[in-house]
Design an enzyme around this catalytic site. Structure first.
Site, PDB file in Angstrom:
ATOM      1  CE1 TYR A 145      -3.904   2.134   0.650  1.00  0.00           C
ATOM      2  CE2 TYR A 145      -2.746   3.181   2.536  1.00  0.00           C
ATOM      3  CZ  TYR A 145      -3.699   3.064   1.490  1.00  0.00           C
ATOM      4  OH  TYR A 145      -4.767   4.222   1.828  1.00  0.00           O
ATOM      5  CD  GLU A 147       8.028   2.003  -0.679  1.00  0.00           C
ATOM      6  OE1 GLU A 147       7.998   2.799  -1.405  1.00  0.00           O
ATOM      7  OE2 GLU A 147       8.850   1.700   0.091  1.00  0.00           O
ATOM      8  CE  LYS A 149      -3.566   4.747  -1.983  1.00  0.00           C
ATOM      9  NZ  LYS A 149      -4.596   5.471  -2.680  1.00  0.00           N
ATOM     10  CB  VAL A 188     -13.445   4.444  13.494  1.00  0.00           C
ATOM     11  CG1 VAL A 188     -14.899   4.979  13.477  1.00  0.00           C
ATOM     12  CG2 VAL A 188     -12.330   5.399  13.798  1.00  0.00           C
ATOM     13  CB  SER A 189     -15.431   0.165  11.145  1.00  0.00           C
ATOM     14  OG  SER A 189     -13.951   0.055  10.687  1.00  0.00           O
ATOM     15  CG  ASN A 190     -12.230  -3.752  14.199  1.00  0.00           C
ATOM     16  OD1 ASN A 190     -12.668  -4.471  13.405  1.00  0.00           O
ATOM     17  ND2 ASN A 190     -10.892  -4.379  14.505  1.00  0.00           N
ATOM     18  NE  ARG A 211      -2.556   5.110  12.682  1.00  0.00           N
ATOM     19  CZ  ARG A 211      -1.684   4.467  13.500  1.00  0.00           C
ATOM     20  NH1 ARG A 211      -1.207   4.970  14.282  1.00  0.00           N
ATOM     21  NH2 ARG A 211      -1.175   3.082  12.809  1.00  0.00           N
ATOM     22  CG  ASP A 274       0.171  -0.202  14.322  1.00  0.00           C
ATOM     23  OD1 ASP A 274      -1.047  -0.940  13.863  1.00  0.00           O
ATOM     24  OD2 ASP A 274      -0.095   0.940  14.725  1.00  0.00           O
TER      25      ASP A 274
HETATM   26  P1  NAD Z   1     -12.819   1.740   0.226  1.00  0.00           P
HETATM   27  O1  NAD Z   1     -12.136   0.509   0.463  1.00  0.00           O
HETATM   28  O2  NAD Z   1     -14.132   1.961   0.810  1.00  0.00           O
HETATM   29  O3  NAD Z   1     -13.119   2.414  -1.094  1.00  0.00           O
HETATM   30  C1  NAD Z   1     -12.135   2.071  -2.263  1.00  0.00           C
HETATM   31  C2  NAD Z   1     -13.200   1.491  -3.512  1.00  0.00           C
HETATM   32  O4  NAD Z   1     -12.179   1.065  -4.478  1.00  0.00           O
HETATM   33  C3  NAD Z   1     -13.701   0.349  -3.026  1.00  0.00           C
HETATM   34  O5  NAD Z   1     -15.188   0.654  -3.622  1.00  0.00           O
HETATM   35  C4  NAD Z   1     -13.276  -0.794  -3.760  1.00  0.00           C
HETATM   36  O6  NAD Z   1     -14.208  -1.677  -4.233  1.00  0.00           O
HETATM   37  C5  NAD Z   1     -12.771   0.022  -5.059  1.00  0.00           C
HETATM   38  N1  NAD Z   1     -11.592  -0.853  -5.627  1.00  0.00           N
HETATM   39  C6  NAD Z   1     -10.430  -1.542  -5.060  1.00  0.00           C
HETATM   40  N2  NAD Z   1      -9.683  -2.011  -5.940  1.00  0.00           N
HETATM   41  C7  NAD Z   1     -10.293  -1.716  -7.153  1.00  0.00           C
HETATM   42  C8  NAD Z   1      -9.670  -1.893  -8.503  1.00  0.00           C
HETATM   43  N3  NAD Z   1      -8.887  -2.683  -8.729  1.00  0.00           N
HETATM   44  N4  NAD Z   1     -10.648  -1.328  -9.694  1.00  0.00           N
HETATM   45  C9  NAD Z   1     -11.803  -0.725  -9.262  1.00  0.00           C
HETATM   46  N5  NAD Z   1     -12.186  -0.420  -8.131  1.00  0.00           N
HETATM   47  C10 NAD Z   1     -11.418  -0.954  -6.950  1.00  0.00           C
HETATM   48  O7  NAD Z   1     -11.805   2.874   1.073  1.00  0.00           O
HETATM   49  P2  NAD Z   1     -11.978   4.409   1.230  1.00  0.00           P
HETATM   50  O8  NAD Z   1     -11.388   4.763   2.796  1.00  0.00           O
HETATM   51  O9  NAD Z   1     -13.213   4.877   0.765  1.00  0.00           O
HETATM   52  O10 NAD Z   1     -10.706   4.989   0.570  1.00  0.00           O
HETATM   53  C11 NAD Z   1     -10.725   5.719  -0.707  1.00  0.00           C
HETATM   54  C12 NAD Z   1      -9.361   5.925  -1.210  1.00  0.00           C
HETATM   55  O11 NAD Z   1      -8.899   7.075  -0.350  1.00  0.00           O
HETATM   56  C13 NAD Z   1      -8.414   5.004  -1.299  1.00  0.00           C
HETATM   57  O12 NAD Z   1      -7.455   5.227  -2.551  1.00  0.00           O
HETATM   58  C14 NAD Z   1      -7.675   5.178  -0.091  1.00  0.00           C
HETATM   59  O13 NAD Z   1      -6.062   4.595  -0.276  1.00  0.00           O
HETATM   60  C15 NAD Z   1      -7.527   6.533   0.342  1.00  0.00           C
HETATM   61  N6  NAD Z   1      -7.465   6.954   1.386  1.00  0.00           N
HETATM   62  C16 NAD Z   1      -8.306   6.827   2.470  1.00  0.00           C
HETATM   63  C17 NAD Z   1      -8.046   6.883   3.915  1.00  0.00           C
HETATM   64  C18 NAD Z   1      -9.256   6.780   4.878  1.00  0.00           C
HETATM   65  O14 NAD Z   1      -8.866   6.802   6.018  1.00  0.00           O
HETATM   66  N7  NAD Z   1     -10.229   6.323   4.537  1.00  0.00           N
HETATM   67  C19 NAD Z   1      -6.957   7.427   4.250  1.00  0.00           C
HETATM   68  C20 NAD Z   1      -5.793   7.599   3.224  1.00  0.00           C
HETATM   69  C21 NAD Z   1      -6.163   7.443   2.038  1.00  0.00           C
HETATM   70  N1  UDP Z   2      -6.484  -0.960  16.004  1.00  0.00           N
HETATM   71  C1  UDP Z   2      -6.606  -1.556  17.375  1.00  0.00           C
HETATM   72  N2  UDP Z   2      -7.897  -2.246  17.651  1.00  0.00           N
HETATM   73  C2  UDP Z   2      -8.588  -2.444  16.191  1.00  0.00           C
HETATM   74  C3  UDP Z   2      -8.060  -2.033  14.858  1.00  0.00           C
HETATM   75  C4  UDP Z   2      -6.973  -1.245  15.045  1.00  0.00           C
HETATM   76  O1  UDP Z   2      -6.015  -1.225  18.299  1.00  0.00           O
HETATM   77  O2  UDP Z   2      -9.402  -3.430  16.395  1.00  0.00           O
HETATM   78  C5  UDP Z   2      -5.172  -0.044  15.921  1.00  0.00           C
HETATM   79  C6  UDP Z   2      -4.156  -0.354  14.895  1.00  0.00           C
HETATM   80  O3  UDP Z   2      -3.115  -1.138  15.537  1.00  0.00           O
HETATM   81  C7  UDP Z   2      -3.323   0.956  14.435  1.00  0.00           C
HETATM   82  C8  UDP Z   2      -4.654   2.121  14.918  1.00  0.00           C
HETATM   83  O4  UDP Z   2      -5.584   1.229  15.672  1.00  0.00           O
HETATM   84  O5  UDP Z   2      -2.396   1.108  15.755  1.00  0.00           O
HETATM   85  C9  UDP Z   2      -5.322   2.383  13.542  1.00  0.00           C
HETATM   86  O6  UDP Z   2      -5.542   1.349  12.738  1.00  0.00           O
HETATM   87  P1  UDP Z   2      -6.221   1.424  11.381  1.00  0.00           P
HETATM   88  O7  UDP Z   2      -6.272  -0.245  10.915  1.00  0.00           O
HETATM   89  O8  UDP Z   2      -7.706   2.008  11.378  1.00  0.00           O
HETATM   90  O9  UDP Z   2      -5.647   2.283  10.560  1.00  0.00           O
HETATM   91  P2  UDP Z   2      -4.100   2.587  10.280  1.00  0.00           P
HETATM   92  O10 UDP Z   2      -3.867   4.210  10.543  1.00  0.00           O
HETATM   93  O11 UDP Z   2      -3.254   1.707  10.871  1.00  0.00           O
HETATM   94  O12 UDP Z   2      -3.928   2.487   8.715  1.00  0.00           O
END
Ligand code: NAD
Ligand code: UDP
Length: 323
Positions: A145, A147, A149, A188-190, A211, A274
């Site tokens: 992820y 590298e 990105k 957050v979702s967990n 975070r 992590d």
């Molecule tokens: P997400 O997993 O909910 O959304 C990603 C979407 O991309 C999904 O709908 C998935 O099905 C689709 N996808 C994955 N691989 C694909 C492919 N090969 N072809 C077509 N579609 C594909 O994640 P998100 O949190 O909405 O993240 C969206 C973007 O924002 C990502 O690029 C992620 O790296 C970036 N981002 C998100 C966060 C965050 O905290 N949510 C943080 C940093 C960067």
């Molecule tokens: N984490 C945790 N419990 C969980 C899920 C995640 O303690 O059930 C921790 C994880 O090890 C990290 C932080 O929460 O330190 C954020 O994790 P997340 O996977 O949300 O995103 P990250 O910022 O690491 O990509």
């Protein structure tokens, strides 16, 4: 004038909120997604809108469309998702970027790329400004992820230099809100899912890692402001909420706000590589975009908990066994 806008990853967590906003603004929106980490319910309400179109497509293959703007969000974002098939993750980042950049070049579209705070790795500079070059392990489990990105950012800037493609790169920090996948394994979702069913809240490590959590509406404002900058401004720009919390503090807030009886446990060791801390320096976003987040963690968590209360998690398929 109405713009034709492509959103890759448009059915995902962030992408679906972005599509909502663009459709409401009256733009002609094309959502491209392969549904690896999302499902149609995120965009179901848009399917009968005349200015919304859905294409099931994998961005590692070229796509031929005529558009004015591209938001490139397609990529699994949660650690459990992107580590499930790491080679595919790198392909999605790199080949996906090449394909949408080729499209942008051919049709003269502006392209916004969703990069990430993960380009900073486990940072030894705190908070992280855009000028910090990062501390990434190129061979660890997060490398696909991180590298991937980083390579996508390189491609963005080379297409700009070599082909004068109009790019905008945003580095997104941890964002949360309604439509996060309940089984994405993110913190957050967990925690919310666990709190609502009275399961133990699983802290990894000692919970002192930190975070900075941004609410989705703020983040989408930031992304759209970046796309709207009239002059050429490629970034990269950090987008995130600079208020930093430890994971333990997050767990305590989730328990309190959800009124849960769950206990908080240190469930397993910190995953490899992590990051111990993460906080965006958003000075550049303030200056160039006039943007800063407005929604405090308590407010955002309350809204997210409400959404999790309303959904039926049995309707969600865990995309990978890694949650
Ligand atoms: P997400 O997993 O909910 O959304 C990603 C979407 O991309 C999904 O709908 C998935 O099905 C689709 N996808 C994955 N691989 C694909 C492919 N090969 N072809 C077509 N579609 C594909 O994640 P998100 O949190 O909405 O993240 C969206 C973007 O924002 C990502 O690029 C992620 O790296 C970036 N981002 C998100 C966060 C965050 O905290 N949510 C943080 C940093 C960067
Ligand atoms: N984490 C945790 N419990 C969980 C899920 C995640 O303690 O059930 C921790 C994880 O090890 C990290 C932080 O929460 O330190 C954020 O994790 P997340 O996977 O949300 O995103 P990250 O910022 O690491 O990509």
């Amino acid at each position: 004038m109405i713009k034709r806008i492509l959103v890759t990853g448009g059915a995902g967590f962030l992408g679906s909120h972005l599509c909502d906003r663009l459709v409401e603004r009256g733009e002609d929106v094309i959502c491209v997604d392969n549904f690896f980490t999302s499902q149609k319910s995120n965009i179901e309400h848009l399917l009968d809108r005349p200015n919304f179109e859905l294409i099931r497509h994998d961005v590692t293959h070229p796509v031929f469309l005529e558009v004015d703007q591209i938001y490139n969000l397609a990529c699994p974002a949660a650690p459990g998702h992107y580590q499930f098939n790491p080679i595919k993750t790198t392909k999605t980042s790199v080949m996906g970027a090449i394909n949408v950049l080729g499209l942008a070049k051919r049709v003269g579209a502006k392209i916004l790329h969703a990069s990430t705070s993960e380009v900073y790795g486990d940072p030894d500079v705190h908070p992280q400004p855009e000028s910090y070059r990062g501390n990434v392990n190129p061979i660890g489990p997060r490398a696909c992820y991180d590298e991937g990105k980083r390579a996508a950012e390189t491609l963005m800037f080379d297409y700009r230099r070599q082909n004068r493609v109009n790019i905008a790169v945003v580095r997104i920090f941890n964002t949360y809100g309604p439509r996060m996948h309940p089984y994405d394994g993110r913190v957050v979702s967990n925690f919310i899912r666990q709190a609502l069913v009275g399961e133990e809240i699983t802290i990894y490590g000692d919970g002192l890692q930190s975070r900075s959590f941004c609410y989705v509406d703020d983040l989408i404002d930031g992304i759209m402001s970046m796309m709207a900058v009239p002059e050429e401004f490629p970034g990269p720009v950090n987008l995130g909420n600079p208020n930093e919390f430890t994971i333990r503090q997050l767990a305590e807030q989730v328990v309190e706000l959800s009124g849960s009886s769950s206990t908080i446990v240190t469930a397993r060791p910190l995953p490899e590589d992590d990051p111990t801390q993460r906080q965006p320096d958003i000075g550049l976003a303030r200056e160039r975009l006039g943007w800063e987040p407005r929604i405090e963690l308590r407010e955002g968590l309350a809204r997210t908990i409400e959404w999790f209360r309303r959904i039926d998690v049995s309707n969600f398929r865990a995309p990978t066994p890694n949650f």
